[in-house]
Design a protein around this motif. Structure first.
Motif, PDB file in Angstrom:
ATOM      1  N   GLN A 126      49.884  22.837   4.580  1.00 46.45           N
ATOM      2  CA  GLN A 126      50.261  23.814   5.874  1.00 46.45           C
ATOM      3  C   GLN A 126      51.401  23.153   6.801  1.00 46.45           C
ATOM      4  O   GLN A 126      52.295  23.671   7.111  1.00 46.45           O
ATOM      5  CB  GLN A 126      49.044  24.141   6.365  1.00 46.45           C
ATOM      6  N   TRP A 127      50.999  22.082   7.123  1.00 48.15           N
ATOM      7  CA  TRP A 127      51.592  21.105   8.217  1.00 48.15           C
ATOM      8  C   TRP A 127      53.095  20.875   7.517  1.00 48.15           C
ATOM      9  O   TRP A 127      54.170  21.033   8.105  1.00 48.15           O
ATOM     10  CB  TRP A 127      51.074  19.934   8.513  1.00 48.15           C
ATOM     11  N   LYS A 128      53.148  20.509   6.168  1.00 51.92           N
ATOM     12  CA  LYS A 128      54.137  19.853   5.536  1.00 51.92           C
ATOM     13  C   LYS A 128      55.335  20.973   5.138  1.00 51.92           C
ATOM     14  O   LYS A 128      56.387  20.874   5.595  1.00 51.92           O
ATOM     15  CB  LYS A 128      53.954  19.236   4.246  1.00 51.92           C
ATOM     16  N   ALA A 129      54.691  22.144   5.079  1.00 50.35           N
ATOM     17  CA  ALA A 129      55.763  23.351   4.749  1.00 50.35           C
ATOM     18  C   ALA A 129      56.420  23.570   6.013  1.00 50.35           C
ATOM     19  O   ALA A 129      57.520  23.909   6.081  1.00 50.35           O
ATOM     20  CB  ALA A 129      55.053  24.529   4.384  1.00 50.35           C
ATOM     21  N   GLN A 130      55.551  23.577   7.189  1.00 52.00           N
ATOM     22  CA  GLN A 130      56.376  23.983   8.715  1.00 52.00           C
ATOM     23  C   GLN A 130      57.107  22.868   9.153  1.00 52.00           C
ATOM     24  O   GLN A 130      58.240  23.193   9.633  1.00 52.00           O
ATOM     25  CB  GLN A 130      55.142  24.442   9.597  1.00 52.00           C
ATOM     26  N   ARG A 131      56.737  21.799   8.765  1.00 50.68           N
ATOM     27  CA  ARG A 131      57.605  20.608   9.133  1.00 50.68           C
ATOM     28  C   ARG A 131      58.693  20.542   8.518  1.00 50.68           C
ATOM     29  O   ARG A 131      60.026  20.274   9.015  1.00 50.68           O
ATOM     30  CB  ARG A 131      56.825  19.234   9.036  1.00 50.68           C
ATOM     31  N   LYS A 132      58.629  20.835   7.230  1.00 51.43           N
ATOM     32  CA  LYS A 132      60.115  20.648   6.477  1.00 51.43           C
ATOM     33  C   LYS A 132      61.045  21.932   7.002  1.00 51.43           C
ATOM     34  O   LYS A 132      62.192  21.727   7.264  1.00 51.43           O
ATOM     35  CB  LYS A 132      59.821  21.115   4.981  1.00 51.43           C
ATOM     36  N   ALA A 133      60.547  23.092   7.220  1.00 48.42           N
ATOM     37  CA  ALA A 133      61.410  24.134   7.868  1.00 48.42           C
ATOM     38  C   ALA A 133      61.894  23.833   9.282  1.00 48.42           C
ATOM     39  O   ALA A 133      63.095  24.051   9.557  1.00 48.42           O
ATOM     40  CB  ALA A 133      60.655  25.427   7.971  1.00 48.42           C
ATOM     41  N   ALA A 134      61.088  23.125   9.957  1.00 53.87           N
ATOM     42  CA  ALA A 134      61.516  23.041  11.429  1.00 53.87           C
ATOM     43  C   ALA A 134      62.423  21.849  11.435  1.00 53.87           C
ATOM     44  O   ALA A 134      63.441  21.850  12.302  1.00 53.87           O
ATOM     45  CB  ALA A 134      60.311  22.897  12.277  1.00 53.87           C
ATOM     46  N   SER A 135      62.103  20.926  10.635  1.00 57.76           N
ATOM     47  CA  SER A 135      63.111  19.557  10.712  1.00 57.76           C
ATOM     48  C   SER A 135      64.563  20.059  10.062  1.00 57.76           C
ATOM     49  O   SER A 135      65.644  19.693  10.781  1.00 57.76           O
ATOM     50  CB  SER A 135      62.628  18.610   9.542  1.00 57.76           C
ATOM     51  N   PHE A 136      64.757  21.017   9.096  1.00 60.32           N
ATOM     52  CA  PHE A 136      65.972  21.567   8.560  1.00 60.32           C
ATOM     53  C   PHE A 136      66.816  22.163   9.901  1.00 60.32           C
ATOM     54  O   PHE A 136      67.845  22.091  10.195  1.00 60.32           O
ATOM     55  CB  PHE A 136      65.859  22.396   7.486  1.00 60.32           C
TER      56      PHE A 136
END
Length: 498
Positions: A126-136
């Motif tokens: 759950q964190w990885k998916a959000q982090r990836k989107a936010a990082s982009f």
């Protein structure tokens, strides 16, 4: 005195906790250092010490960490855990073995009502998916340009007129309150593209948005206050019966979430009705079409939490320190005078001394002074400290700044020059300077925070003289998740004559 802060006397706390923890974990461990060189009292552990020092938690733990040979201590009750100010340990828990130190159920459940499953309150996939989107999103040039342009507008249209008004009337200004409102306007514009107008008294949207801003601040304080209970289960009982601070928190969260959901619906409708491209974060998340309204609500709440009080805290502490050091202030002014006209990203980036002065302020007074996670399975830190399964694992950035072993004998001095090499800013290891966290969870908004703070400092110092009214007042930590001044920062504003 608020009941959630001092809920029960020491002996009542000890008795109740003895009943709750009769079958407490009796794991035999030999940590290198513990408060008062013992394991605390039988069953109740260090609850008495915690209650006595709760109002000065940062200074108390700093003293204990400084006395420890490894700058690490083990606490037994109210929560079993380890606190460290050792950079080697911090690198281990945040990078080398970070998979064993997630946020954990204790932290996420404590903050769930307020933050939900947002990026700052989630783990694993759950964190990885959000982090990836936010990082982009945070790495796009268009977003950086959006931040620069908005900060310029907010400063010229609201902050400068406000300071001019106070300069003309001679009234005392609460600088911390101003920066909190300024940061709220800025972060809301960045996150969901709407004007909360917290610095503008005659705006049509002021009442509704300020109500949201005030509710957000109080909900944050009460949520963080759950970690200050001598008996961690007490807030759950109060929530069950919907009494006291938990009743108040429920009402505040309902208001915050309702406002955030309204923003989500309005933003979706605006995107559907217009072909114009929106640059705020919420629009970018909506455009992907992958997220529910509840998720988008949590995006709003989490990113406001990250950007509102952290940035305002950094600015407040910076100006407070500057008031103690006229020599540093003059060097900052000299550098600002070299950059005439419009301050764009490149000009702000070229201010090396200002960057060092801001960083040094965040070293001494990190916006998030203590960061915690849970240990997933039994582990041993590099310094030999045992950390048990489901123990709280914390690092104390406030204490780290005061460790001679890390920063030398002048560690408690405000010294921007420690960040400069031949006049050029020189960064340090994020495990030594952890104001922006470190490892996979390092802060995505670091660059944007510097843009905002530099812009504000350059404009205010370039146009106004600020005199701190109570120079001898020592700042204190409140109950919030960030480091604030308990009574604000009172200043008198004057126009610069040069």
């Amino acid at each position: 005195m608020d009941c959630y802060q001092w809920f029960s006397p020491i002996f009542l706390s000890a008795f109740i906790y003895a009943l709750l923890c009769f079958k407490s974990n009796k794991r035999k461990t030999s940590p290198p250092f513990e408060p008062n060189s013992d394991h605390g009292f039988p069953i109740i552990g260090h609850i008495p010490q915690f209650i006595i020092n709760r109002h000065r938690f940062l200074d108390w733990t700093t003293e204990l960490l400084a006395a420890s040979p490894t700058n690490t201590i083990t606490i037994h009750r109210p929560i079993q855990g380890v606190i460290t100010a050792n950079p080697t340990n911090i690198e281990y828990i945040l990078k080398i073995n970070c998979h064993n130190y997630p946020k954990g159920s204790f932290i996420t459940s404590t903050l769930w009502d307020f933050l939900g499953g947002g990026i700052f309150n989630s783990d694993d996939e759950q964190w990885k998916a959000q982090r990836k989107a936010a990082s982009f999103e945070f790495n796009t040039k268009s977003l950086r340009a959006f931040v620069v342009d908005h900060v310029k507008h907010e400063i010229s249209a609201r902050l400068i007129p406000l300071f001019k008004n106070y300069a003309s009337t001679g009234e005392i200004l609460d600088l911390q309150d101003v920066f909190e409102r300024f940061s709220m306007d800025s972060v809301c514009r960045l996150v969901f593209g709407e004007d909360t107008a917290c610095l503008e008294g005659d705006s049509d949207v002021l009442y509704y948005s300020s109500s949201f801003a005030d509710a957000f601040k109080e909900a944050e304080d009460l949520s963080a206050g759950r970690f200050h209970y001598a008996l961690p289960s007490l807030w759950k009982l109060k929530k069950l019966f919907d009494i006291g601070s938990e009743h108040r928190l429920r009402c505040l969260i309902e208001r915050v979430h309702a406002y955030a959901m309204d923003i989500v619906r309005l933003k979706k409708k605006k995107i559907e009705d217009s072909s114009a491209h929106e640059f705020d974060l919420l629009s970018r998340f909506i455009a992907s079409g992958q997220y529910s309204d509840a998720y988008l609500r949590d995006v709003i709440v989490n990113f406001i939490l990250a950007g509102r009080e952290t940035t305002s805290s950094a600015m407040t502490w910076f100006f407070w320190l500057l008031s103690q050091r006229p020599d540093v202030k003059q060097k900052v002014l000299d550098e600002i005078s070299l950059f005439k006209g419009d301050l764009g990203f490149q000009e702000l980036r070229g201010m090396n001394y200002l960057h060092a002065a801001i960083t040094e302020a965040m070293r001494l007074y990190p916006p998030v002074p203590v960061n915690s996670m849970m240990c997933r399975k039994d582990d041993m830190l590099p310094d030999g400290t045992f950390v048990g399964n489901q123990w709280l694992m914390s690092y104390n950035a406030y204490a780290m700044a005061r460790m001679e072993t890390i920063w030398g004998k002048d560690c408690t001095e405000y010294k921007p020059e420690r960040w400069l090499a031949d006049g050029v800013y020189r960064s340090e290891s994020p495990f030594k300077f952890s104001a922006f966290h470190a490892g996979p969870r390092i802060c995505l908004g670091k660059e944007m925070a510097y843009i905002q703070i530099k812009s504000v400092v350059a404009c205010i110092l370039g146009s106004f003289e600020l005199e701190v009214v109570e120079k001898n007042r020592r700042p204190e930590m409140g109950l919030s998740l960030t480091l604030r001044m308990k009574h604000g920062l009172a200043v008198r504003v004057g126009l610069r004559q040069d």
